[in-house]
Enzyme design. Structure first.
Site, PDB file in Angstrom:
ATOM      1  N   GLU A 117       0.844  -1.227   0.000  1.00  0.00           N
ATOM      2  CA  GLU A 117       0.000   0.000   0.000  1.00  0.00           C
ATOM      3  C   GLU A 117       0.862   1.254   0.000  1.00  0.00           C
ATOM      4  O   GLU A 117       0.495   2.266   0.609  1.00  0.00           O
ATOM      5  CB  GLU A 117      -0.962   0.026   1.197  1.00  0.00           C
ATOM      6  CG  GLU A 117      -2.008  -1.049   1.220  1.00  0.00           C
ATOM      7  CD  GLU A 117      -2.777  -1.172  -0.076  1.00  0.00           C
ATOM      8  OE1 GLU A 117      -2.824  -0.188  -0.833  1.00  0.00           O
ATOM      9  OE2 GLU A 117      -3.326  -2.256  -0.329  1.00  0.00           O
TER      10      GLU A 117
HETATM   11  C1  LIG Z   1       2.712  -9.742   0.131  1.00  0.00           C
HETATM   12  C2  LIG Z   1       2.439  -8.631  -0.817  1.00  0.00           C
HETATM   13  C3  LIG Z   1       1.140  -8.273  -1.128  1.00  0.00           C
HETATM   14  C4  LIG Z   1       0.886  -7.262  -2.046  1.00  0.00           C
HETATM   15  N1  LIG Z   1      -0.412  -6.973  -2.417  1.00  0.00           N
HETATM   16  C5  LIG Z   1      -0.620  -6.142  -3.469  1.00  0.00           C
HETATM   17  C6  LIG Z   1      -1.930  -5.997  -4.039  1.00  0.00           C
HETATM   18  O1  LIG Z   1      -2.899  -6.578  -3.560  1.00  0.00           O
HETATM   19  N2  LIG Z   1      -2.071  -5.206  -5.129  1.00  0.00           N
HETATM   20  C7  LIG Z   1      -1.028  -4.543  -5.701  1.00  0.00           C
HETATM   21  O2  LIG Z   1      -1.237  -3.858  -6.687  1.00  0.00           O
HETATM   22  N3  LIG Z   1       0.225  -4.644  -5.180  1.00  0.00           N
HETATM   23  C8  LIG Z   1       0.449  -5.431  -4.092  1.00  0.00           C
HETATM   24  N4  LIG Z   1       1.709  -5.565  -3.574  1.00  0.00           N
HETATM   25  C9  LIG Z   1       2.788  -4.794  -4.144  1.00  0.00           C
HETATM   26  C10 LIG Z   1       3.259  -3.676  -3.219  1.00  0.00           C
HETATM   27  O3  LIG Z   1       2.300  -2.678  -3.138  1.00  0.00           O
HETATM   28  C11 LIG Z   1       4.629  -3.192  -3.731  1.00  0.00           C
HETATM   29  O4  LIG Z   1       5.564  -4.211  -3.433  1.00  0.00           O
HETATM   30  C12 LIG Z   1       5.039  -1.880  -3.113  1.00  0.00           C
HETATM   31  O5  LIG Z   1       4.219  -0.843  -3.561  1.00  0.00           O
HETATM   32  C13 LIG Z   1       6.493  -1.535  -3.417  1.00  0.00           C
HETATM   33  O6  LIG Z   1       6.778  -1.677  -4.786  1.00  0.00           O
HETATM   34  P1  LIG Z   1       8.026  -2.543  -5.242  1.00  0.00           P
HETATM   35  O7  LIG Z   1       7.959  -3.844  -4.541  1.00  0.00           O
HETATM   36  O8  LIG Z   1       8.082  -2.539  -6.701  1.00  0.00           O
HETATM   37  O9  LIG Z   1       9.274  -1.796  -4.642  1.00  0.00           O
HETATM   38  P2  LIG Z   1      10.041  -0.591  -5.350  1.00  0.00           P
HETATM   39  O10 LIG Z   1       9.054   0.429  -5.794  1.00  0.00           O
HETATM   40  O11 LIG Z   1      11.001  -1.119  -6.331  1.00  0.00           O
HETATM   41  O12 LIG Z   1      10.840   0.016  -4.108  1.00  0.00           O
HETATM   42  C14 LIG Z   1      12.087  -0.497  -3.654  1.00  0.00           C
HETATM   43  C15 LIG Z   1      12.641   0.464  -2.596  1.00  0.00           C
HETATM   44  O13 LIG Z   1      12.852   1.754  -3.183  1.00  0.00           O
HETATM   45  C16 LIG Z   1      12.139   2.730  -2.466  1.00  0.00           C
HETATM   46  N5  LIG Z   1      11.607   3.713  -3.403  1.00  0.00           N
HETATM   47  C17 LIG Z   1      10.978   3.492  -4.582  1.00  0.00           C
HETATM   48  N6  LIG Z   1      10.622   4.649  -5.125  1.00  0.00           N
HETATM   49  C18 LIG Z   1      11.010   5.624  -4.298  1.00  0.00           C
HETATM   50  C19 LIG Z   1      10.930   7.057  -4.296  1.00  0.00           C
HETATM   51  N7  LIG Z   1      10.295   7.716  -5.263  1.00  0.00           N
HETATM   52  N8  LIG Z   1      11.465   7.722  -3.257  1.00  0.00           N
HETATM   53  C20 LIG Z   1      12.051   7.078  -2.243  1.00  0.00           C
HETATM   54  N9  LIG Z   1      12.158   5.743  -2.177  1.00  0.00           N
HETATM   55  C21 LIG Z   1      11.644   5.026  -3.188  1.00  0.00           C
HETATM   56  C22 LIG Z   1      11.017   1.991  -1.751  1.00  0.00           C
HETATM   57  O14 LIG Z   1      10.563   2.689  -0.591  1.00  0.00           O
HETATM   58  C23 LIG Z   1      11.701   0.674  -1.418  1.00  0.00           C
HETATM   59  O15 LIG Z   1      12.441   0.796  -0.231  1.00  0.00           O
HETATM   60  C24 LIG Z   1       1.972  -6.552  -2.626  1.00  0.00           C
HETATM   61  C25 LIG Z   1       3.292  -6.890  -2.294  1.00  0.00           C
HETATM   62  C26 LIG Z   1       3.530  -7.920  -1.426  1.00  0.00           C
HETATM   63  C27 LIG Z   1       4.959  -8.327  -1.146  1.00  0.00           C
END
Ligand SMILES: Cc1cc2nc3c(=O)[nH]c(=O)nc-3n(C[C@H](O)[C@H](O)[C@H](O)COP(=O)(O)OP(=O)(O)OC[C@H]3O[C@@H](n4cnc5c(N)ncnc54)[C@H](O)[C@@H]3O)c2cc1C
Length: 581
Positions: free
Chosen positions: A433
């Site tokens: 989220e």
């Molecule tokens: C168990 C689980 C359930 C989930 N359920 C859902 C769901 O129901 N629906 C759905 O759509 N998604 C879902 N997700 C996805 C989840 O919302 C994302 O994993 C999350 O938004 C982070 O995206 P990412 O994993 O691509 O990390 P990334 O965006 O790649 O981030 C990696 C790191 O970089 C940092 N970062 C990235 N961009 C920035 C920025 N602009 N400024 C500062 N720091 C930054 C982040 O804070 C993090 O520490 C789920 C994930 C998991 C693991």
């Protein structure tokens, strides 16, 4: 493993003595939220959660979800527990009676979710994400879509998902690539892969309704070109019966660190039939309708896991005997360091409850108050508190779960104690989220531009001033006054420093959110302490006062290390060359 007991006394204290929930019954539409109903809801929800849902927490973790050729089976007992939960009306508690709900305030649903998350955080996600889908449909869906889908989602007969994330689009949704092609008959064909979709497939219900972000062929690049589509697992016939299977395929489920009872799915939309929600290219705005409620729900997951860890640690510390304590006590709860950990757990958990419940009350006011300016003020508060509820409560969940393991010593590290599950479960709450960093950027960015943090600082200062003659509250008023001045100074610094270098707020955002959250907790501890002082002959209120004193003396001082760290600026964070890290 200790059983979960709903902290009903604390919940009722927060509802009645801290946020004054009875005021909601004066709002049009909420007349039924009388004190008897409020107590009845808490009593009945506690029963089903303690007796039916919480006992599945550990077995759900051990067993996990099973994937077989596109189908997903949840751990034993989950389906039956879900059906009982839905049939008993809990999924529709705060939904409109027009769609089969009970029309009660969201504040009551918040209290129920507090218990549900603590009882079984993996289970809580299935109804939890459906709530976001309902809200998006209510706010932005056409009458036709509402008529077909809202009642079944409200009653829990069907569940909902939020399909945002793609392999290349996580925090950055501008990179969403899923495509939608207009069929010029009111439908779209949607093609693409969504990853990490919670509840994307499972065996609880006969239909799953996906809310999916996708792009039209001529859409502008970036977030301005995202639209939202409703895509059912099974199509609905004109007589409302289930029709053909839509090509929405669960390709696999993830093996995860925690929340094993929740299915996390890779979902392939293979030219699936969808219906646009609202207008083209406005999907991101609609998504925030879902996300804001979902963020508050995830904050409640942080609170829930903290509550459960705290209960388990206190119970263990009252039984475990290791060395006679300095005060002569036989069990480890008498050792000052164990007591420090337990009081930290208790103070942070109870603080998160107060902030969450008050934000829920503001949400209800923002929807139901007859005066538009009151609705606007309440909505501003919800906007401000959403990142705080999400990020600080989930950071708290991790801190408290980790302390829980520490209190249990070696036993805490062993699976049988149940405590290590809380630590594993808690981490994801800081990530999904919108990661906690994204929440913090929202606070120092958009929310700061709207003056929301500044306005609440003024409100907090007025509250401290109003109580200043109450000498019994001096133990918290005095450190709060100093801390608030520091918060104000830090806020002014951030605003100025942002103009000099946008990296300044970005580098300090997480620390600033923590600082702001500590002050927010302090504000509610002032209210709680004042209420507890009135009933000092009650042992619960004595403990509440002791916890307020602990917060003021041992937790609030964290602000004094955060403020200078924030004002040290971004240069020190960014100084090292990329290759040097
Ligand atoms: C168990 C689980 C359930 C989930 N359920 C859902 C769901 O129901 N629906 C759905 O759509 N998604 C879902 N997700 C996805 C989840 O919302 C994302 O994993 C999350 O938004 C982070 O995206 P990412 O994993 O691509 O990390 P990334 O965006 O790649 O981030 C990696 C790191 O970089 C940092 N970062 C990235 N961009 C920035 C920025 N602009 N400024 C500062 N720091 C930054 C982040 O804070 C993090 O520490 C789920 C994930 C998991 C693991």
């Amino acid at each position: 493993m200790p059983e979960y007991k709903a902290p009903q006394r604390d919940m009722m204290f927060v509802l009645n003595d801290v946020i004054n929930v009875s005021e909601l019954a004066e709002l049009p539409g909420f007349e039924d939220a009388t004190p008897d109903i409020v107590q009845g809801v808490i009593d009945e929800a506690a029963k089903i959660i303690e007796n039916t849902i919480a006992p599945l927490n550990e077995t759900g973790d051990r067993e996990g979800c099973r994937f077989d050729n596109g189908t997903v089976t949840a751990p034993a007992g989950f389906k039956e527990a879900y059906q009982l939960y839905a049939e008993s009306g809990w999924t529709g508690l705060d939904k409109s009676i027009d769609f089969g709900g009970q029309g009660l305030p969201y504040t009551l649903a918040t209290a129920v979710t507090d218990m549900l998350s603590a009882g079984n955080d993996a289970f809580s996600l299935y109804p939890g994400l459906t709530n976001g889908a309902c809200e998006a449909l209510v706010e932005h869906g056409s009458q036709e879509l509402q008529d077909i889908y809202l009642e079944k989602l409200t009653t829990g007969e069907w569940t909902g998902t939020m399909c945002l994330t793609e392999p290349q689009a996580g925090s950055d949704l501008s990179q969403v690539r899923t495509k939608a092609i207009d069929q010029n008959d009111g439908t779209y064909l949607v093609e693409g892969t969504k990853v990490f979709i919670t509840g994307g497939e499972h065996d609880f219900v006969e239909n799953i309704i996906h809310l999916v972000l996708a792009r039209l062929p001529d859409a502008p690049a970036g977030v301005k070109g995202i639209s939202m589509f409703l895509i059912p697992k099974f199509m609905i016939n004109s007589d409302a019966s289930l029709g053909e299977r839509n090509p929405v395929v669960c390709a696999s489920i993830e093996e995860k660190m925690g929340i094993h009872g929740s299915s996390t799915c890779v979902m392939n939309f293979e030219n699936a039939v969808g219906y646009m929600i609202g207008n083209p290219n406005e999907g991101l705005r609609y998504m925030f309708t879902m996300m804001n409620l979902a963020r508050l729900m995830v904050g409640l997951q942080g609170l829930g896991v903290a509550e459960r860890a705290t209960q388990g640690a206190i119970e263990y510390a009252k039984e475990r005997k290791q060395a006679t304590a300095i005060n002569g006590g036989a069990t480890i709860i008498h050792h000052p360091d164990v007591r420090r950990m337990l009081m930290t757990m208790k103070a942070l958990t109870e603080g998160c409850r107060m902030v969450a419940y008050d934000t829920a009350k503001q949400y209800d006011i923002s929807k139901a108050h007859p005066d538009a300016s009151v609705r606007k003020t309440a909505n501003d508060r919800v906007e401000l508190m959403t990142p705080i509820c999400k990020a600080f409560a989930t950071d708290t969940g991790c801190e408290v779960a980790s302390l829980g393991v520490q209190v249990l010593g070696g036993a805490g590290y062993i699976r049988e104690s149940g405590m290590e599950q809380h630590m594993r479960d808690a981490k994801i709450f800081c990530i999904y989220e919108g990661t906690n960093a994204i929440q913090a950027l929202d606070l120092v960015g958009r929310k700061m531009k709207l003056n929301l943090p500044q306005n609440f600082i003024t409100e907090m200062a007025a509250k401290l001033e109003a109580e200043s003659s109450n000498s019994e509250l001096a133990f918290i008023l005095e450190p709060m006054k100093i801390a608030l001045e520091l918060l104000d100074e830090t806020t002014q610094w951030l605003i100025k420093a942002a103009q000099e270098d946008p990296q300044n707020p970005a580098a300090a955002a997480v620390e600033y959110l923590t600082l702001y959250s500590l002050l927010t907790h302090g504000y509610f501890w002032v209210i709680a302490a004042k209420a507890a002082l009135i009933k000092q002959d009650d042992s619960f209120c004595q403990a509440k006062l002791a916890t307020a004193q602990f917060f003021a003396a041992k937790i609030l001082p964290r602000v004094h290390s955060l403020a200078p760290a924030i004002m040290s600026g971004a240069a020190v964070v960014m100084a090292a060359e990329e290759d040097g890290i």
